[in-house]
Design a protein around this motif. Structure first.
Motif, PDB file in Angstrom:
ATOM      1  N   THR A   1       0.851  -1.191   0.000  1.00  0.00           N
ATOM      2  CA  THR A   1       0.000   0.000   0.000  1.00  0.00           C
ATOM      3  C   THR A   1       0.888   1.242   0.000  1.00  0.00           C
ATOM      4  O   THR A   1       1.745   1.409   0.880  1.00  0.00           O
ATOM      5  CB  THR A   1      -0.925   0.034   1.225  1.00  0.00           C
ATOM      6  OG1 THR A   1      -1.816  -1.087   1.163  1.00  0.00           O
ATOM      7  CG2 THR A   1      -1.737   1.323   1.262  1.00  0.00           C
ATOM      8  N   TYR A   2       0.682   2.101  -0.993  1.00  0.00           N
ATOM      9  CA  TYR A   2       1.361   3.401  -1.046  1.00  0.00           C
ATOM     10  C   TYR A   2       0.377   4.459  -0.535  1.00  0.00           C
ATOM     11  O   TYR A   2      -0.772   4.525  -0.984  1.00  0.00           O
ATOM     12  CB  TYR A   2       1.758   3.744  -2.479  1.00  0.00           C
ATOM     13  CG  TYR A   2       2.921   2.940  -3.020  1.00  0.00           C
ATOM     14  CD1 TYR A   2       4.237   3.294  -2.737  1.00  0.00           C
ATOM     15  CD2 TYR A   2       2.694   1.830  -3.837  1.00  0.00           C
ATOM     16  CE1 TYR A   2       5.302   2.565  -3.246  1.00  0.00           C
ATOM     17  CE2 TYR A   2       3.759   1.093  -4.349  1.00  0.00           C
ATOM     18  CZ  TYR A   2       5.058   1.468  -4.045  1.00  0.00           C
ATOM     19  OH  TYR A   2       6.105   0.742  -4.557  1.00  0.00           O
ATOM     20  N   THR A   3       0.851   5.265   0.393  1.00  0.00           N
ATOM     21  CA  THR A   3       0.041   6.368   0.922  1.00  0.00           C
ATOM     22  C   THR A   3       0.716   7.686   0.579  1.00  0.00           C
ATOM     23  O   THR A   3       1.888   7.904   0.908  1.00  0.00           O
ATOM     24  CB  THR A   3      -0.136   6.253   2.439  1.00  0.00           C
ATOM     25  OG1 THR A   3      -0.782   5.007   2.744  1.00  0.00           O
ATOM     26  CG2 THR A   3      -0.985   7.402   2.980  1.00  0.00           C
ATOM     27  N   PHE A   4      -0.025   8.554  -0.077  1.00  0.00           N
ATOM     28  CA  PHE A   4       0.483   9.864  -0.472  1.00  0.00           C
ATOM     29  C   PHE A   4      -0.285  10.927   0.321  1.00  0.00           C
ATOM     30  O   PHE A   4      -1.511  11.007   0.226  1.00  0.00           O
ATOM     31  CB  PHE A   4       0.297  10.092  -1.968  1.00  0.00           C
ATOM     32  CG  PHE A   4       0.974   9.042  -2.820  1.00  0.00           C
ATOM     33  CD1 PHE A   4       2.269   9.216  -3.250  1.00  0.00           C
ATOM     34  CD2 PHE A   4       0.290   7.876  -3.161  1.00  0.00           C
ATOM     35  CE1 PHE A   4       2.891   8.244  -4.027  1.00  0.00           C
ATOM     36  CE2 PHE A   4       0.904   6.901  -3.935  1.00  0.00           C
ATOM     37  CZ  PHE A   4       2.214   7.083  -4.367  1.00  0.00           C
ATOM     38  N   THR A   5       0.455  11.711   1.095  1.00  0.00           N
ATOM     39  CA  THR A   5      -0.147  12.777   1.890  1.00  0.00           C
ATOM     40  C   THR A   5       0.170  14.112   1.235  1.00  0.00           C
ATOM     41  O   THR A   5       1.345  14.464   1.064  1.00  0.00           O
ATOM     42  CB  THR A   5       0.381  12.753   3.330  1.00  0.00           C
ATOM     43  OG1 THR A   5       0.127  11.465   3.906  1.00  0.00           O
ATOM     44  CG2 THR A   5      -0.301  13.830   4.168  1.00  0.00           C
TER      45      THR A   5
ATOM     46  N   VAL B   1      -7.945   2.108  -5.207  1.00  0.00           N
ATOM     47  CA  VAL B   1      -7.452   3.487  -5.104  1.00  0.00           C
ATOM     48  C   VAL B   1      -8.518   4.292  -4.376  1.00  0.00           C
ATOM     49  O   VAL B   1      -9.695   4.245  -4.759  1.00  0.00           O
ATOM     50  CB  VAL B   1      -7.184   4.114  -6.492  1.00  0.00           C
ATOM     51  CG1 VAL B   1      -6.700   5.555  -6.341  1.00  0.00           C
ATOM     52  CG2 VAL B   1      -6.185   3.290  -7.282  1.00  0.00           C
ATOM     53  N   THR B   2      -8.110   4.995  -3.321  1.00  0.00           N
ATOM     54  CA  THR B   2      -9.050   5.876  -2.623  1.00  0.00           C
ATOM     55  C   THR B   2      -8.422   7.251  -2.452  1.00  0.00           C
ATOM     56  O   THR B   2      -7.199   7.378  -2.301  1.00  0.00           O
ATOM     57  CB  THR B   2      -9.440   5.327  -1.238  1.00  0.00           C
ATOM     58  OG1 THR B   2      -8.266   5.260  -0.405  1.00  0.00           O
ATOM     59  CG2 THR B   2     -10.078   3.954  -1.343  1.00  0.00           C
ATOM     60  N   PHE B   3      -9.270   8.267  -2.495  1.00  0.00           N
ATOM     61  CA  PHE B   3      -8.821   9.641  -2.259  1.00  0.00           C
ATOM     62  C   PHE B   3      -9.719  10.228  -1.173  1.00  0.00           C
ATOM     63  O   PHE B   3     -10.944  10.320  -1.350  1.00  0.00           O
ATOM     64  CB  PHE B   3      -8.914  10.470  -3.540  1.00  0.00           C
ATOM     65  CG  PHE B   3      -8.418  11.887  -3.368  1.00  0.00           C
ATOM     66  CD1 PHE B   3      -7.066  12.145  -3.240  1.00  0.00           C
ATOM     67  CD2 PHE B   3      -9.308  12.956  -3.322  1.00  0.00           C
ATOM     68  CE1 PHE B   3      -6.599  13.442  -3.071  1.00  0.00           C
ATOM     69  CE2 PHE B   3      -8.859  14.250  -3.162  1.00  0.00           C
ATOM     70  CZ  PHE B   3      -7.495  14.496  -3.036  1.00  0.00           C
ATOM     71  N   ASN B   4      -9.090  10.565  -0.049  1.00  0.00           N
ATOM     72  CA  ASN B   4      -9.837  11.044   1.123  1.00  0.00           C
ATOM     73  C   ASN B   4     -10.969  10.091   1.480  1.00  0.00           C
ATOM     74  O   ASN B   4     -12.082  10.500   1.841  1.00  0.00           O
ATOM     75  CB  ASN B   4     -10.377  12.458   0.894  1.00  0.00           C
ATOM     76  CG  ASN B   4      -9.270  13.496   0.836  1.00  0.00           C
ATOM     77  OD1 ASN B   4      -8.180  13.287   1.365  1.00  0.00           O
ATOM     78  ND2 ASN B   4      -9.538  14.619   0.203  1.00  0.00           N
ATOM     79  N   GLY B   5     -10.677   8.777   1.350  1.00  0.00           N
ATOM     80  CA  GLY B   5     -11.633   7.750   1.737  1.00  0.00           C
ATOM     81  C   GLY B   5     -12.643   7.374   0.678  1.00  0.00           C
ATOM     82  O   GLY B   5     -13.419   6.426   0.869  1.00  0.00           O
TER      83      GLY B   5
ATOM     84  N   ILE C   1      -3.057   3.974  -2.648  1.00  0.00           N
ATOM     85  CA  ILE C   1      -3.049   3.049  -3.779  1.00  0.00           C
ATOM     86  C   ILE C   1      -2.532   1.702  -3.283  1.00  0.00           C
ATOM     87  O   ILE C   1      -1.436   1.615  -2.737  1.00  0.00           O
ATOM     88  CB  ILE C   1      -2.160   3.573  -4.920  1.00  0.00           C
ATOM     89  CG1 ILE C   1      -2.637   4.955  -5.380  1.00  0.00           C
ATOM     90  CG2 ILE C   1      -2.149   2.591  -6.088  1.00  0.00           C
ATOM     91  CD1 ILE C   1      -1.724   5.616  -6.391  1.00  0.00           C
ATOM     92  N   THR C   2      -3.330   0.659  -3.483  1.00  0.00           N
ATOM     93  CA  THR C   2      -2.977  -0.689  -3.034  1.00  0.00           C
ATOM     94  C   THR C   2      -2.923  -1.624  -4.233  1.00  0.00           C
ATOM     95  O   THR C   2      -3.741  -1.526  -5.158  1.00  0.00           O
ATOM     96  CB  THR C   2      -4.006  -1.206  -2.014  1.00  0.00           C
ATOM     97  OG1 THR C   2      -4.027  -0.330  -0.886  1.00  0.00           O
ATOM     98  CG2 THR C   2      -3.657  -2.614  -1.543  1.00  0.00           C
TER      99      THR C   2
END
Length: 310
Positions: free
Chosen positions: A192-196, A226-230, A281-282
């Protein structure tokens, strides 16, 4: 322009008589203006100031001193004077009639004090220098740094002043960070990649700003979500993904709220509370991304040629 008055007195035999009062005016022939190269500022931002002098008189002005308050103001919340700008060392340049001169002396950096300036008769001069905003620079809507210089020295009756005002930039100011979980993954494993995405600016990043996110995943991912702000994203709607691992958001998909700002009640320093958006993004490591093992080959020994019988 200054007005002066003068009266004479005559005394004789115990009598005193006064003359008429004469009135005169002193015409100020040295003028100054101050401008910032840009009319807005951000966090820890460089600001270039230009102070221009014009001498309309017939006499040179020599050994003048420029004093800059670097935007000093009263912080009501801390009940103290604070200074929002720091002078950048060795940044002063001095020009007379457009020709660069020897660097003048900086005798103090707060307030900034520059000595040894000369302005020729019927001529002009310019002082250029840089300052950087610090934690005391006001932030948010309607925030302004008002900056004033005073020029004093030989031949100047009253200090010549000039001022410039710059406003806190009313736009988005984005930063991005990336994290990976887990950091160690087996072949065909899921990561899982997390982009803040942080917005330190006073304006939100909106759909109309067309913020584009792009990453080329190596190894290539088989994306599962893929999620953006949940909120889930759909391929070819909010993003595109190609076989070589290139992920690109579509126009208007990325938005980030504006920052808010607070002021320390003890010191008057400003702090940024950034607006935040998160893209997650997973996916699994694509098998094709693994380097296939190298299989050694046995070289073929050429056959010995047969000599025909004679």
């Amino acid at each position: 322009m200054a007005t002066f008055y003068n009266k004479a007195t005559l005394s004789y035999n115990g009598n005193v008589t006064d003359s008429n009062i004469t009135t005169g005016e002193i015409v100020e022939v040295l003028s100054a203006s101050k401008n910032a190269v840009r009319d807005s500022y951000g966090r820890n931002d460089m600001v270039t100031y230009v102070v221009n002098f014009v001498n309309s008189g017939d006499t040179n002005f020599t050994d003048l001193t420029l004093t800059d308050d670097l935007g000093r103001y009263r912080s009501e919340i801390a009940n103290a004077d604070v200074v929002p700008l720091n002078y950048v060392n060795d940044s002063v340049n001095f020009y007379v009639n457009g020709v660069k001169q020897e660097t003048p002396t900086v005798s103090s950096t707060s307030p900034l004090t520059i000595e040894g300036l000369n302005v020729p008769a019927k001529g002009n001069a310019s002082v250029v220098y840089n300052a950087r905003t610090n934690d005391f620079a006001p932030l948010g809507e309607n925030a302004v740094i008002n900056n004033t210089v005073n020029i004093t020295g030989n031949g100047i009756l009253n200090p010549v002043t000039a001022a410039a005002a710059i406003s806190h930039a009313n736009d988005a100011d984005l930063d991005i960070s990336k994290s990976l979980n887990p950091a160690v993954v087996p072949e065909n494993g899921t990561v899982t990649y997390t982009f803040t995405i942080l917005n330190n600016g006073s304006a939100p990043a909106e759909a109309s700003d067309n913020v584009i996110f792009r990453d080329v995943f190596n190894p290539v991912l088989n994306i599962s979500s893929v999620t953006f702000n949940g909120t889930p994203w759909t391929r070819n709607t909010e993003y595109t993904y190609t076989d070589d691992g290139t992920f690109t958001s579509t126009n208007g998909s990325i938005t980030v709220p504006a920052a808010t700002y607070t002021q320390n009640p003890d010191t008057g320093a400003w702090a940024v509370n950034p607006g935040v958006s998160t893209l997650i993004i997973t996916g699994s490591i694509a098998p094709s991304a693994s380097t296939p093992p190298t299989i050694p080959t046995t070289p073929t020994t050429p056959e010995t040629p047969v000599t025909p019988a004679r």
